[in-house]
Design a protein around this motif. Structure first.
Motif, PDB file in Angstrom:
ATOM      1  N   MET A 175     -45.745  -7.966  41.402  1.00  0.00           N
ATOM      2  CA  MET A 175     -45.381  -6.775  40.653  1.00  0.00           C
ATOM      3  C   MET A 175     -43.928  -6.427  40.965  1.00  0.00           C
ATOM      4  N   GLU A 176     -43.201  -6.011  39.925  1.00  0.00           N
ATOM      5  CA  GLU A 176     -41.790  -5.671  40.087  1.00  0.00           C
ATOM      6  C   GLU A 176     -41.506  -4.310  39.474  1.00  0.00           C
ATOM      7  N   THR A 177     -40.374  -3.748  39.859  1.00  0.00           N
ATOM      8  CA  THR A 177     -39.949  -2.470  39.304  1.00  0.00           C
ATOM      9  C   THR A 177     -38.462  -2.543  38.990  1.00  0.00           C
ATOM     10  N   HIS A 178     -38.009  -1.622  38.171  1.00  0.00           N
ATOM     11  CA  HIS A 178     -36.613  -1.603  37.733  1.00  0.00           C
ATOM     12  C   HIS A 178     -35.885  -0.393  38.308  1.00  0.00           C
ATOM     13  N   LEU A 179     -34.602  -0.601  38.612  1.00  0.00           N
ATOM     14  CA  LEU A 179     -33.760   0.444  39.184  1.00  0.00           C
ATOM     15  C   LEU A 179     -32.453   0.536  38.416  1.00  0.00           C
ATOM     16  N   ARG A 180     -31.877   1.725  38.457  1.00  0.00           N
ATOM     17  CA  ARG A 180     -30.489   1.897  38.027  1.00  0.00           C
ATOM     18  C   ARG A 180     -29.714   2.330  39.264  1.00  0.00           C
ATOM     19  N   LEU A 181     -28.731   1.545  39.640  1.00  0.00           N
ATOM     20  CA  LEU A 181     -27.872   1.883  40.773  1.00  0.00           C
ATOM     21  C   LEU A 181     -26.518   2.339  40.239  1.00  0.00           C
ATOM     22  N   THR A 182     -26.027   3.428  40.774  1.00  0.00           N
ATOM     23  CA  THR A 182     -24.684   3.900  40.464  1.00  0.00           C
ATOM     24  C   THR A 182     -23.885   3.828  41.753  1.00  0.00           C
ATOM     25  N   LEU A 183     -22.837   3.024  41.736  1.00  0.00           N
ATOM     26  CA  LEU A 183     -22.032   2.804  42.936  1.00  0.00           C
ATOM     27  C   LEU A 183     -20.630   3.357  42.731  1.00  0.00           C
ATOM     28  N   THR A 184     -20.138   4.080  43.708  1.00  0.00           N
ATOM     29  CA  THR A 184     -18.743   4.485  43.737  1.00  0.00           C
ATOM     30  C   THR A 184     -18.064   3.581  44.747  1.00  0.00           C
ATOM     31  N   GLU A 185     -17.048   2.874  44.279  1.00  0.00           N
ATOM     32  CA  GLU A 185     -16.371   1.895  45.116  1.00  0.00           C
ATOM     33  C   GLU A 185     -14.901   2.262  45.276  1.00  0.00           C
ATOM     34  N   LEU A 186     -14.368   1.889  46.415  1.00  0.00           N
ATOM     35  CA  LEU A 186     -12.965   2.115  46.721  1.00  0.00           C
ATOM     36  C   LEU A 186     -12.302   0.758  46.900  1.00  0.00           C
ATOM     37  N   LEU A 187     -11.216   0.541  46.187  1.00  0.00           N
ATOM     38  CA  LEU A 187     -10.460  -0.696  46.314  1.00  0.00           C
ATOM     39  C   LEU A 187      -9.648  -0.637  47.597  1.00  0.00           C
ATOM     40  N   ASP A 188      -9.775  -1.664  48.419  1.00  0.00           N
ATOM     41  CA  ASP A 188      -9.067  -1.718  49.694  1.00  0.00           C
ATOM     42  C   ASP A 188      -8.467  -3.115  49.847  1.00  0.00           C
ATOM     43  N   PRO A 189      -7.411  -3.428  49.067  1.00  0.00           N
ATOM     44  CA  PRO A 189      -6.894  -4.799  49.057  1.00  0.00           C
ATOM     45  C   PRO A 189      -6.378  -5.281  50.405  1.00  0.00           C
ATOM     46  N   ALA A 190      -5.917  -4.378  51.243  1.00  0.00           N
ATOM     47  CA  ALA A 190      -5.392  -4.791  52.540  1.00  0.00           C
ATOM     48  C   ALA A 190      -6.460  -4.811  53.629  1.00  0.00           C
ATOM     49  N   GLY A 191      -7.648  -4.328  53.307  1.00  0.00           N
ATOM     50  CA  GLY A 191      -8.713  -4.278  54.304  1.00  0.00           C
ATOM     51  C   GLY A 191      -8.466  -3.236  55.378  1.00  0.00           C
ATOM     52  N   THR A 192      -7.726  -2.179  55.035  1.00  0.00           N
ATOM     53  CA  THR A 192      -7.354  -1.179  56.041  1.00  0.00           C
ATOM     54  C   THR A 192      -8.229   0.056  56.027  1.00  0.00           C
ATOM     55  N   ALA A 193      -9.045   0.229  54.991  1.00  0.00           N
ATOM     56  CA  ALA A 193      -9.887   1.420  54.839  1.00  0.00           C
ATOM     57  C   ALA A 193      -9.046   2.693  54.828  1.00  0.00           C
ATOM     58  N   ALA A 194      -7.853   2.606  54.241  1.00  0.00           N
ATOM     59  CA  ALA A 194      -6.975   3.770  54.110  1.00  0.00           C
ATOM     60  C   ALA A 194      -7.586   4.761  53.128  1.00  0.00           C
ATOM     61  N   PRO A 195      -7.210   6.051  53.197  1.00  0.00           N
ATOM     62  CA  PRO A 195      -7.750   7.039  52.261  1.00  0.00           C
ATOM     63  C   PRO A 195      -7.498   6.622  50.813  1.00  0.00           C
ATOM     64  N   ALA A 196      -8.508   6.849  49.970  1.00  0.00           N
ATOM     65  CA  ALA A 196      -8.432   6.400  48.581  1.00  0.00           C
ATOM     66  C   ALA A 196      -7.781   7.439  47.696  1.00  0.00           C
ATOM     67  N   GLY A 197      -7.001   6.958  46.764  1.00  0.00           N
ATOM     68  CA  GLY A 197      -6.435   7.806  45.735  1.00  0.00           C
ATOM     69  C   GLY A 197      -7.201   7.601  44.447  1.00  0.00           C
ATOM     70  N   PRO A 198      -6.861   8.345  43.397  1.00  0.00           N
ATOM     71  CA  PRO A 198      -7.613   8.242  42.143  1.00  0.00           C
ATOM     72  C   PRO A 198      -7.526   6.862  41.490  1.00  0.00           C
ATOM     73  N   LEU A 199      -6.472   6.103  41.752  1.00  0.00           N
ATOM     74  CA  LEU A 199      -6.333   4.789  41.135  1.00  0.00           C
ATOM     75  C   LEU A 199      -7.121   3.709  41.865  1.00  0.00           C
ATOM     76  N   THR A 200      -7.630   4.013  43.018  1.00  0.00           N
ATOM     77  CA  THR A 200      -8.363   3.013  43.791  1.00  0.00           C
ATOM     78  C   THR A 200      -9.863   3.254  43.800  1.00  0.00           C
ATOM     79  N   ARG A 201     -10.326   4.234  43.053  1.00  0.00           N
ATOM     80  CA  ARG A 201     -11.745   4.590  43.046  1.00  0.00           C
ATOM     81  C   ARG A 201     -12.347   4.236  41.676  1.00  0.00           C
ATOM     82  N   SER A 202     -13.534   3.668  41.700  1.00  0.00           N
ATOM     83  CA  SER A 202     -14.231   3.382  40.447  1.00  0.00           C
ATOM     84  C   SER A 202     -15.726   3.593  40.643  1.00  0.00           C
TER      85      SER A 202
END
Length: 114
Positions: A1-28
């Motif tokens: 038996m299976e079930t279906h989900l809807r996931l909503t993810l907010t992601e932050l782009l961190d190209p340098a891998g620094t986990a720096a604070p996100a601005g509006p252009l880096t959030r989706s």
């Protein structure tokens, strides 16, 4: 038996891998639809451990050399009822669709396969 989900993810782009604070252009925010084993749902909810497994599967590199860093800052999971799932709302959505496989991997599928 299976079930279906809807996931909503907010992601932050961190190209340098620094986990720096996100601005509006880096959030989706994106939505994905998933089919998972029904035993994953407890009292109508997806427990944090299973939610984390799905997020890990979504963040896995799609090809060798992927260096894009996405930090998931928020995840909202909604378990669809049987009547909701029977209407197949993912068919009219541009979001990604995924199926959890018995071997513990998440596989992208066409909406019609979900």
């Amino acid at each position: 038996m299976e079930t279906h989900l809807r996931l909503t993810l907010t992601e932050l782009l961190d190209p340098a891998g620094t986990a720096a604070p996100a601005g509006p252009l880096t959030r989706s925010t994106r939505t994905v639809w998933c089919r998972v084993p029904a035993c994953w749902v407890v009292d109508g909810r997806l427990p944090p451990g299973h939610r984390a497994r799905l997020v890990d599967g979504l963040r896995a590199p799609r090809r060798p050399g992927d260096r894009l860093q996405l930090l998931v800052s928020d995840v909202r999971a909604r378990v669809l009822s049987e009547p909701e799932a029977s209407r197949r709302p993912w068919l009219g959505d541009a979001a990604g669709c995924y199926v959890w496989l018995p071997d513990g991997r998440l596989r992208a599928v066409l909406p019609a396969e979900l």
